[in-house]
Design a protein around this motif. Sequence first.
Motif: not given
Length: 145
Positions: A52-81
């Motif tokens: 369900p959070v694949f677009p955000e996950l893909w963004t976080a891993v394809s062009s990683p930076d701390i803010d993108t990763f923080r955005d991903l982990t702010a989502l329940a599904g992102g933190a859970g994944a």
Amino acid sequence: MTGALFEITFYLAAPFWLLMIFAPTWSGTTRVAASPLTVLPVLAVYTVLAVPVFPELWTAVSSPDIDTFRDLTALAGGAGAFWAQVIAWDLLVGQWMFLQSRKLGLSPLLMGPLLVLTILLSPFGLLIFLAVRAVRLRRRETLTA
């Protein structure tokens, strides 16, 4: 559902950790630890949480930076994944450590605490194990030379 999946993730890996820590000399433990399939239940949870959070996950891993990763982990599904990925990776690292310790003849009394440390803070557990492994390998070389 995301919270429940987050909670269950560790419990899916726990039986394998318990075997390696509390039944290290049982032959079944070595067979189980030698299988990479132990992580399949955790990876199933990862998939359910990540899709369900694949677009955000893909963004976080394809062009990683701390803010993108923080955005991903702010989502329940992102933190859970992310948590499921960590649990799966830690289990594989722990299994490798366990198998190496058996080959090297390391005491289960040493490995039990190291495996617990790896469950809790895997980089520290792995670093200490790598140091112990290096010492043991060096001693073996000295004895056979």
